[in-house]
Motif scaffolding. Sequence first.
Motif, PDB file in Angstrom:
ATOM      1  N   THR A 114      65.254 -27.930   9.407  1.00 53.09           N
ATOM      2  CA  THR A 114      65.645 -27.627   8.036  1.00 53.09           C
ATOM      3  C   THR A 114      64.472 -27.031   7.269  1.00 53.09           C
ATOM      4  O   THR A 114      63.319 -27.077   7.723  1.00 53.09           O
ATOM      5  CB  THR A 114      66.155 -28.883   7.320  1.00 53.09           C
ATOM      6  OG1 THR A 114      65.122 -29.879   7.346  1.00 53.09           O
ATOM      7  CG2 THR A 114      67.395 -29.430   8.012  1.00 53.09           C
ATOM      8  N   GLU A 115      64.754 -26.492   6.097  1.00 50.33           N
ATOM      9  CA  GLU A 115      63.715 -25.789   5.344  1.00 50.33           C
ATOM     10  C   GLU A 115      62.592 -26.716   4.891  1.00 50.33           C
ATOM     11  O   GLU A 115      61.496 -26.236   4.569  1.00 50.33           O
ATOM     12  CB  GLU A 115      64.338 -25.062   4.153  1.00 50.33           C
ATOM     13  CG  GLU A 115      65.096 -25.938   3.195  1.00 50.33           C
ATOM     14  CD  GLU A 115      65.842 -25.137   2.123  1.00 50.33           C
ATOM     15  OE1 GLU A 115      65.817 -23.887   2.180  1.00 50.33           O
ATOM     16  OE2 GLU A 115      66.442 -25.763   1.240  1.00 50.33           O
ATOM     17  N   TRP A 154      68.424 -23.037   3.635  1.00 52.14           N
ATOM     18  CA  TRP A 154      68.118 -22.001   4.620  1.00 52.14           C
ATOM     19  C   TRP A 154      67.299 -22.629   5.740  1.00 52.14           C
ATOM     20  O   TRP A 154      66.106 -22.896   5.592  1.00 52.14           O
ATOM     21  CB  TRP A 154      67.356 -20.861   3.957  1.00 52.14           C
ATOM     22  CG  TRP A 154      68.193 -20.149   2.944  1.00 52.14           C
ATOM     23  CD1 TRP A 154      68.486 -20.558   1.676  1.00 52.14           C
ATOM     24  CD2 TRP A 154      68.885 -18.912   3.134  1.00 52.14           C
ATOM     25  NE1 TRP A 154      69.312 -19.657   1.057  1.00 52.14           N
ATOM     26  CE2 TRP A 154      69.577 -18.622   1.926  1.00 52.14           C
ATOM     27  CE3 TRP A 154      68.989 -18.010   4.198  1.00 52.14           C
ATOM     28  CZ2 TRP A 154      70.350 -17.480   1.761  1.00 52.14           C
ATOM     29  CZ3 TRP A 154      69.756 -16.879   4.029  1.00 52.14           C
ATOM     30  CH2 TRP A 154      70.432 -16.622   2.838  1.00 52.14           C
ATOM     31  N   HIS A 155      67.947 -22.876   6.846  1.00 56.59           N
ATOM     32  CA  HIS A 155      67.353 -23.580   7.974  1.00 56.59           C
ATOM     33  C   HIS A 155      67.232 -22.653   9.181  1.00 56.59           C
ATOM     34  O   HIS A 155      67.551 -21.463   9.099  1.00 56.59           O
ATOM     35  CB  HIS A 155      68.186 -24.812   8.321  1.00 56.59           C
ATOM     36  CG  HIS A 155      68.628 -25.617   7.128  1.00 56.59           C
ATOM     37  ND1 HIS A 155      67.763 -26.011   6.135  1.00 56.59           N
ATOM     38  CD2 HIS A 155      69.864 -26.084   6.757  1.00 56.59           C
ATOM     39  CE1 HIS A 155      68.423 -26.694   5.204  1.00 56.59           C
ATOM     40  NE2 HIS A 155      69.698 -26.740   5.561  1.00 56.59           N
TER      41      HIS A 155
END
Length: 730
Positions: A114-115, A154-155
């Motif tokens: 993950t971000e 945004w991953h």
Amino acid sequence: MSNPASPVSASADAYLDPDLAQLHRLAAAHGVGTTFTGWNGTPQQVAPETLVKVLAALGVPASSPELVDGSLAEAELDPWRRMLPPAVVVTAGKEALVPVHVPDGAAVKLRIVTEDGQEHAARQRDVEVEPRDVDGVRTGRTTFALPRDLPLGWHTLHADIEGAAAQTALIVVPDRLATTGMLEQRRGWGLAAQLYSVRSSRSWGIGDFGDLADLAAMSAERGADYVLVNPLHAAEPAPPLQPSPYSPSTRRFFNPLYLRIEAIDELAYLEPKQRGQVEKLAAKAQQLNRSAELLDRDQVYALKLEALELLHQAERSPAREQAYRAFVRDSGAGLEDFALWCALREQTPADDPSWRDPAAAPDTAAAQAKRRQLAQRIGFHMWLQWLCDEQLEAAQRAAKLAGMRLGVVHDLAVGADLSSADAWMLRGVLAPGVSVGAPPDMYNQLGQDWSQPPWHPKRLAEAGYVPFRNMLRTVLRHAGGVRVDHILGLFRLWWVPEGNLPVDGAYVTYDHEAMIGILALEAQRAGAVVIGEDLGTFEPWVRDYLAERGILGTSILWFENDGGAPLPPEKYRTQCLASVNTHDLPPTAGYLSGEHVALREGLGLLQQSAAEELASHRKSVSAVLEVARERGLLPDGEATEQQQIEALHVLLAQTPSVLLGVALVDGTGDRRVQNQPGTTAEQYPNWQVPLGDSAGQPVLLEDLEGDPRFNGLLAAVENALRQSEAARRR
């Protein structure tokens, strides 16, 4: 609008020439429509020659039967050649399956980063898919299920096998935009204005960001929740400027034309001589504020640029310097690329062939050399964008402090011009050799070509949708909402190949789940609402889909009909912004009198005689006014123009629509159309009309404070909405 997922049916292909049937299958495989519905409701076939050109713009050879067959085979194999899809967009809380292609029998691991750096594992699902030979390698497909509880954001997806690895963007988007909830709890209204036309005694002949802050504060005092403005996207870096805010140089950055010079801190620290020069420039520009003539962007921007170049020489304080550097850092390479384009564009005409030369693209050695050569000028244009960001932040802060729930609502144009900064900077994710337009309709029977390059659907996905995200983030950075012009373009766009007439185009579909999802994600993170301009040709499922995702639609009083009669207010959509008119129509005073009919007759735009057009127009206006009269909003006898305008707005307050819009021109009695579709600059001065009264005389912001017409309209809307909300709660 046809469902983007609907291919040309096999049964239809059975009646086609075999080669044409293959071409249609290839088009369907790449999201290219082979038919469209004409303005008269009849289905139309897209010419094979047009399909070949559109497919070529997508990078798909189709100019012969052999090439079509080969491209069909490539389309089938393409997903199998990728270990992971180009990008994966999933909805939070819902199950999502991801295919992974690896050599048959290879053990593969799929993980999510993950971000924020956290790592999650994906579970393999038992989905049987027959392996196949791909370029001599026996390839299998393994299916993984992603965790349902992944956070929004945004991953990155990582696939690992022995000796190989791949990664792709994973974007988790909201099922429904949460910001719409506050409007469902309490409806609101706001002003719609063309900012360049809204001047004050402090303007330099053009409305600016300072005027935006003042207009927001002034309308907030009267109960408004927002001010919707025209697109504020950047135009050319120096005169002459394109008047249309819908044909920008870029949609990511802003137009320094709107800067309030006196609000720039460095003005206070100029040397007396330089400050005197700025004051002389201001005095010259401010003489234009009371002019009833058309707005002169070129003269104003030339004066502002001269002042800005003086201000750029002033030394910034340490705190200001740190703020500027932080802005440059946060904006990333896109800001420097745009500033480079500005510096180059000052030296190189828009029609110079070098703009299309791959050897001169932003990431080439030639461009790097130019960056060094033009470093000072590049710095100037980056500084201008920082000032725009500062003043937009101040305008939004002023709006919120004044009590607005939304504040400034920006407008997002469909695209940028073919000779624009975006066309140069984003060429890797734009389709070459085509432009965006519209098929024929009853008002434009030859169709429209807007001279704007479209996103390339596949390349945009391969870029992880980052260019789309970056554009949205800048627009939403200091906004309470965004109006998306022609939001149907996130579902499909009409592509017109170079050399074709606008009628000879084809629809190309986009992954609307991804595009709308990303729009919702970025708006939710910005705390902004989204209003989609969903007028025109579409199918009902599109509006239903947008409403389900929390995206508001648009309803215009004059266009809302029910079996030929005006749509009763109670039947309006809840999830929409309802207003009496739009910038492509005259202000309500002009529309009521039918002045646009005479204008269109003079321009040769009527499809029937002026007498027939005027009779039809008067009939439709009378029908709407009769609805208002039946509800006690108008007297039985003759009503004044102002009474009619107020009644129409109060009528909209009786709808369930969560947002109402009031055009600023309706508060001043202006009668002139701001934009006449289907005309050129030589035919009509689109986007150049200053705010005026019923006689066309200039109206400044200061004049509005005591204007009974302005205050009466806003008071009528505020009172009607309050009464409606009170009745709803009872």
